[in-house]
Design an enzyme around this catalytic site. Structure first.
Site, PDB file in Angstrom:
ATOM      1  N   TYR A  18       0.841  -1.198   0.000  1.00 53.47           N
ATOM      2  CA  TYR A  18       0.000   0.000   0.000  1.00 53.47           C
ATOM      3  C   TYR A  18       0.881   1.255   0.000  1.00 53.47           C
ATOM      4  O   TYR A  18       0.678   2.173  -0.786  1.00 53.47           O
ATOM      5  CB  TYR A  18      -0.926  -0.009   1.218  1.00 53.47           C
ATOM      6  CG  TYR A  18      -1.863   1.168   1.273  1.00 53.47           C
ATOM      7  CD1 TYR A  18      -3.094   1.132   0.620  1.00 53.47           C
ATOM      8  CD2 TYR A  18      -1.525   2.323   1.964  1.00 53.47           C
ATOM      9  CE1 TYR A  18      -3.955   2.217   0.656  1.00 53.47           C
ATOM     10  CE2 TYR A  18      -2.376   3.411   2.009  1.00 53.47           C
ATOM     11  CZ  TYR A  18      -3.593   3.348   1.352  1.00 53.47           C
ATOM     12  OH  TYR A  18      -4.445   4.427   1.391  1.00 53.47           O
ATOM     13  N   HIS A  22       1.474   4.182  -3.104  1.00 57.44           N
ATOM     14  CA  HIS A  22       1.272   5.613  -2.906  1.00 57.44           C
ATOM     15  C   HIS A  22       2.572   6.394  -3.097  1.00 57.44           C
ATOM     16  O   HIS A  22       2.541   7.533  -3.560  1.00 57.44           O
ATOM     17  CB  HIS A  22       0.640   5.888  -1.538  1.00 57.44           C
ATOM     18  CG  HIS A  22      -0.826   5.622  -1.539  1.00 57.44           C
ATOM     19  ND1 HIS A  22      -1.346   4.350  -1.399  1.00 57.44           N
ATOM     20  CD2 HIS A  22      -1.873   6.454  -1.701  1.00 57.44           C
ATOM     21  CE1 HIS A  22      -2.666   4.422  -1.473  1.00 57.44           C
ATOM     22  NE2 HIS A  22      -3.016   5.693  -1.648  1.00 57.44           N
ATOM     23  N   TRP A  76      -7.386   2.953 -10.689  1.00 56.97           N
ATOM     24  CA  TRP A  76      -6.667   3.003  -9.411  1.00 56.97           C
ATOM     25  C   TRP A  76      -7.389   2.147  -8.377  1.00 56.97           C
ATOM     26  O   TRP A  76      -6.775   1.356  -7.673  1.00 56.97           O
ATOM     27  CB  TRP A  76      -6.545   4.451  -8.932  1.00 56.97           C
ATOM     28  CG  TRP A  76      -5.897   4.589  -7.598  1.00 56.97           C
ATOM     29  CD1 TRP A  76      -6.523   4.817  -6.401  1.00 56.97           C
ATOM     30  CD2 TRP A  76      -4.498   4.477  -7.287  1.00 56.97           C
ATOM     31  NE1 TRP A  76      -5.608   4.881  -5.377  1.00 56.97           N
ATOM     32  CE2 TRP A  76      -4.355   4.673  -5.894  1.00 56.97           C
ATOM     33  CE3 TRP A  76      -3.365   4.256  -8.041  1.00 56.97           C
ATOM     34  CZ2 TRP A  76      -3.112   4.642  -5.257  1.00 56.97           C
ATOM     35  CZ3 TRP A  76      -2.137   4.226  -7.402  1.00 56.97           C
ATOM     36  CH2 TRP A  76      -2.024   4.411  -6.031  1.00 56.97           C
ATOM     37  N   TRP A  77      -8.700   2.305  -8.289  1.00 57.83           N
ATOM     38  CA  TRP A  77      -9.462   1.512  -7.323  1.00 57.83           C
ATOM     39  C   TRP A  77      -9.330   0.021  -7.619  1.00 57.83           C
ATOM     40  O   TRP A  77      -9.197  -0.773  -6.693  1.00 57.83           O
ATOM     41  CB  TRP A  77     -10.923   1.927  -7.320  1.00 57.83           C
ATOM     42  CG  TRP A  77     -11.183   3.266  -6.693  1.00 57.83           C
ATOM     43  CD1 TRP A  77     -10.349   3.980  -5.875  1.00 57.83           C
ATOM     44  CD2 TRP A  77     -12.352   4.043  -6.847  1.00 57.83           C
ATOM     45  NE1 TRP A  77     -10.945   5.157  -5.512  1.00 57.83           N
ATOM     46  CE2 TRP A  77     -12.174   5.226  -6.087  1.00 57.83           C
ATOM     47  CE3 TRP A  77     -13.542   3.879  -7.536  1.00 57.83           C
ATOM     48  CZ2 TRP A  77     -13.147   6.221  -6.001  1.00 57.83           C
ATOM     49  CZ3 TRP A  77     -14.502   4.868  -7.452  1.00 57.83           C
ATOM     50  CH2 TRP A  77     -14.309   6.018  -6.693  1.00 57.83           C
TER      51      TRP A  77
END
Length: 104
Positions: A18, A22, A76-77
């Site tokens: 994660y 990012h 992205w999701w």
């Protein structure tokens, strides 16, 4: 300008991935957020519960409501869905956090 805060939830064992995603945020996603009127966006982590706490500031003339329909946002999701609790369309589940105190 408005401020929005909400909680999201990571799945166990995915924090490093994660964070990596990012750290390497797609330029087209970053541009989309800016174009949508989001000018300040932070995500905080509660390491004990893996809860994510997001705070974003949005310009008064934003079109943030159009983000869920944008292909970049959907992509992205989809890419983040294995890491988080999500809705059926892969949008991250969000729990709104009401403002209790603000000191400016």
């Amino acid at each position: 300008m408005s401020i929005h805060a909400f909680k999201m939830q990571l799945k166990p064992g995915v924090l490093d991935e994660y964070r990596k995603r990012h750290d390497e945020i797609w330029p087209e996603l970053s541009a989309l957020l800016t174009e949508s009127g989001i000018y300040d966006y932070s995500i905080f982590l509660d390491e004990q519960t893996l809860s994510l706490f997001a705070v974003l500031r949005v310009r008064a003339d934003s079109n943030r409501d159009a983000l869920p329909d944008h292909p970049v946002m959907k992509r992205w999701w989809d890419s983040m869905a294995p890491l988080m609790e999500v809705e059926p369309d892969n949008r991250p589940k969000e729990w709104a956090l009401p403002l209790i105190f603000h000191h400016a």
